[in-house]
Design an enzyme around this catalytic site. Structure first.
Site, PDB file in Angstrom:
ATOM      1  N   HIS A 139     -10.434  -5.328  -3.096  1.00  0.00           N
ATOM      2  CA  HIS A 139      -9.103  -5.627  -2.582  1.00  0.00           C
ATOM      3  C   HIS A 139      -9.189  -6.023  -1.124  1.00  0.00           C
ATOM      4  O   HIS A 139     -10.055  -5.554  -0.391  1.00  0.00           O
ATOM      5  CB  HIS A 139      -8.161  -4.436  -2.754  1.00  0.00           C
ATOM      6  CG  HIS A 139      -8.724  -3.137  -2.254  1.00  0.00           C
ATOM      7  ND1 HIS A 139      -9.654  -2.428  -2.979  1.00  0.00           N
ATOM      8  CD2 HIS A 139      -8.526  -2.456  -1.117  1.00  0.00           C
ATOM      9  CE1 HIS A 139      -9.986  -1.337  -2.313  1.00  0.00           C
ATOM     10  NE2 HIS A 139      -9.327  -1.327  -1.166  1.00  0.00           N
TER      11      HIS A 139
ATOM     12  N   HIS B  24      -7.034  -5.792   2.297  1.00  0.00           N
ATOM     13  CA  HIS B  24      -5.885  -5.214   2.992  1.00  0.00           C
ATOM     14  C   HIS B  24      -5.315  -6.282   3.927  1.00  0.00           C
ATOM     15  O   HIS B  24      -6.060  -6.872   4.728  1.00  0.00           O
ATOM     16  CB  HIS B  24      -6.291  -4.030   3.867  1.00  0.00           C
ATOM     17  CG  HIS B  24      -6.809  -2.837   3.127  1.00  0.00           C
ATOM     18  ND1 HIS B  24      -6.008  -1.761   2.806  1.00  0.00           N
ATOM     19  CD2 HIS B  24      -8.045  -2.529   2.668  1.00  0.00           C
ATOM     20  CE1 HIS B  24      -6.743  -0.841   2.184  1.00  0.00           C
ATOM     21  NE2 HIS B  24      -7.976  -1.274   2.084  1.00  0.00           N
TER      22      HIS B  24
ATOM     23  N   ASN C 248     -12.763  -3.214   2.929  1.00  0.00           N
ATOM     24  CA  ASN C 248     -13.641  -2.050   2.997  1.00  0.00           C
ATOM     25  C   ASN C 248     -14.604  -2.105   1.809  1.00  0.00           C
ATOM     26  O   ASN C 248     -14.183  -2.337   0.675  1.00  0.00           O
ATOM     27  CB  ASN C 248     -12.818  -0.760   2.948  1.00  0.00           C
ATOM     28  CG  ASN C 248     -11.929  -0.602   4.162  1.00  0.00           C
ATOM     29  OD1 ASN C 248     -12.262  -1.051   5.247  1.00  0.00           O
ATOM     30  ND2 ASN C 248     -10.785   0.041   3.977  1.00  0.00           N
TER      31      ASN C 248
ATOM     32  N   ASP D 102       0.846  -1.190   0.000  1.00  0.00           N
ATOM     33  CA  ASP D 102       0.000   0.000   0.000  1.00  0.00           C
ATOM     34  C   ASP D 102       0.884   1.244   0.000  1.00  0.00           C
ATOM     35  O   ASP D 102       1.917   1.302   0.664  1.00  0.00           O
ATOM     36  CB  ASP D 102      -0.915  -0.010   1.231  1.00  0.00           C
ATOM     37  CG  ASP D 102      -2.076   0.953   1.081  1.00  0.00           C
ATOM     38  OD1 ASP D 102      -3.216   0.489   0.927  1.00  0.00           O
ATOM     39  OD2 ASP D 102      -1.844   2.183   1.121  1.00  0.00           O
ATOM     40  N   ILE D 103       0.461   2.258  -0.756  1.00  0.00           N
ATOM     41  CA  ILE D 103       1.253   3.478  -0.886  1.00  0.00           C
ATOM     42  C   ILE D 103       1.225   4.301   0.400  1.00  0.00           C
ATOM     43  O   ILE D 103       2.122   5.138   0.616  1.00  0.00           O
ATOM     44  CB  ILE D 103       0.734   4.308  -2.086  1.00  0.00           C
ATOM     45  CG1 ILE D 103       1.796   5.246  -2.607  1.00  0.00           C
ATOM     46  CG2 ILE D 103      -0.547   5.042  -1.751  1.00  0.00           C
ATOM     47  CD1 ILE D 103       1.458   5.874  -3.944  1.00  0.00           C
TER      48      ILE D 103
ATOM     49  N   GLN E 285     -14.510   2.363   1.542  1.00  0.00           N
ATOM     50  CA  GLN E 285     -13.845   1.988   0.295  1.00  0.00           C
ATOM     51  C   GLN E 285     -13.593   3.231  -0.549  1.00  0.00           C
ATOM     52  O   GLN E 285     -14.500   4.055  -0.743  1.00  0.00           O
ATOM     53  CB  GLN E 285     -14.722   0.999  -0.487  1.00  0.00           C
ATOM     54  CG  GLN E 285     -14.056   0.453  -1.743  1.00  0.00           C
ATOM     55  CD  GLN E 285     -14.914  -0.609  -2.438  1.00  0.00           C
ATOM     56  OE1 GLN E 285     -16.068  -0.841  -2.071  1.00  0.00           O
ATOM     57  NE2 GLN E 285     -14.332  -1.245  -3.446  1.00  0.00           N
TER      58      GLN E 285
HETATM   59  P1  5GP Z   1      -9.737   1.421   0.317  1.00  0.00           P
HETATM   60  O1  5GP Z   1      -9.794   2.772   0.976  1.00  0.00           O
HETATM   61  O2  5GP Z   1     -10.478   1.413  -1.001  1.00  0.00           O
HETATM   62  O3  5GP Z   1     -10.121   0.297   1.209  1.00  0.00           O
HETATM   63  O4  5GP Z   1      -8.221   1.140   0.007  1.00  0.00           O
HETATM   64  C1  5GP Z   1      -7.523   1.718  -1.052  1.00  0.00           C
HETATM   65  C2  5GP Z   1      -6.067   1.654  -0.686  1.00  0.00           C
HETATM   66  O5  5GP Z   1      -5.307   1.893  -1.849  1.00  0.00           O
HETATM   67  C3  5GP Z   1      -5.637   2.694   0.349  1.00  0.00           C
HETATM   68  O6  5GP Z   1      -5.097   2.043   1.492  1.00  0.00           O
HETATM   69  C4  5GP Z   1      -4.613   3.535  -0.386  1.00  0.00           C
HETATM   70  O7  5GP Z   1      -3.542   3.938   0.435  1.00  0.00           O
HETATM   71  C5  5GP Z   1      -4.154   2.608  -1.484  1.00  0.00           C
HETATM   72  N1  5GP Z   1      -3.688   3.293  -2.675  1.00  0.00           N
HETATM   73  C6  5GP Z   1      -4.272   4.367  -3.281  1.00  0.00           C
HETATM   74  N2  5GP Z   1      -3.580   4.712  -4.378  1.00  0.00           N
HETATM   75  C7  5GP Z   1      -2.544   3.834  -4.475  1.00  0.00           C
HETATM   76  C8  5GP Z   1      -1.464   3.678  -5.408  1.00  0.00           C
HETATM   77  O8  5GP Z   1      -1.319   4.416  -6.380  1.00  0.00           O
HETATM   78  N3  5GP Z   1      -0.586   2.663  -5.168  1.00  0.00           N
HETATM   79  C9  5GP Z   1      -0.718   1.830  -4.103  1.00  0.00           C
HETATM   80  N4  5GP Z   1       0.208   0.856  -3.965  1.00  0.00           N
HETATM   81  N5  5GP Z   1      -1.723   1.932  -3.207  1.00  0.00           N
HETATM   82  C10 5GP Z   1      -2.618   2.934  -3.394  1.00  0.00           C
END
Ligand code: 5GP
Ligand code: ZN
Length: 114
Positions: free
Chosen positions: A100, A102, A87, A31-32, A94
């Site tokens: 995805h 985590h 999420n 994760d970034i 989300q």
């Molecule tokens: P969500 O909030 O949808 O559950 O998770 C999305 C995740 O993607 C977040 O934890 C966010 O930090 C990660 N993320 C967003 N943009 C990027 C990216 O460009 N590269 C990577 N490796 N992770 C990302």
């Protein structure tokens, strides 16, 4: 592939990511914005918006996603435990609408989540 989807673009190699594990149908990358010492995002290579869509379309792939997350936990030596989070939707927090898992670990995690 969905052309404007961030994770589809990572799967396609159009955007860089630190890949830690890959199968024929699943990709795992760091994760970034890590929320724990180990924070890996595990995605199906095929685009499905969320876990409901994935389960409806391909139950076996949903299982492969979980199995890959468990494989990454082993590869990352999370011997004392870890957390898997999916999420889902706005209330679920989300932000990327490509399903995805985590994988969080490397420290003690509190409960309940926010
Ligand atoms: P969500 O909030 O949808 O559950 O998770 C999305 C995740 O993607 C977040 O934890 C966010 O930090 C990660 N993320 C967003 N943009 C990027 C990216 O460009 N590269 C990577 N490796 N992770 C990302
Ligand atoms: Zn996608």
């Amino acid at each position: 592939m969905s052309g404007d989807c961030l994770f589809c673009r990572i799967v396609a190699g159009e955007l860089p990511a630190t890949v830690v594990h890959e199968t024929d149908r699943v990709l795992a990358f760091r994760d970034i914005a890590p929320q724990a010492p180990v924070h890996v995002v595990v995605v199906p290579k095929a685009h499905h918006a969320d876990v409901s869509a994935l389960a409806a379309a391909d139950e076996h792939l949903a299982g492969e996603l979980l199995a890959a997350a468990a494989d990454v936990a082993r590869l990352e030596h999370l011997d004392h435990g870890y957390r898997l989070v999916v999420n889902t939707g706005t209330d679920g927090g989300q932000t990327v609408f490509h399903v995805h898992v985590h994988l969080l670990g490397g420290r003690g995690l509190t409960w309940p989540p926010g």
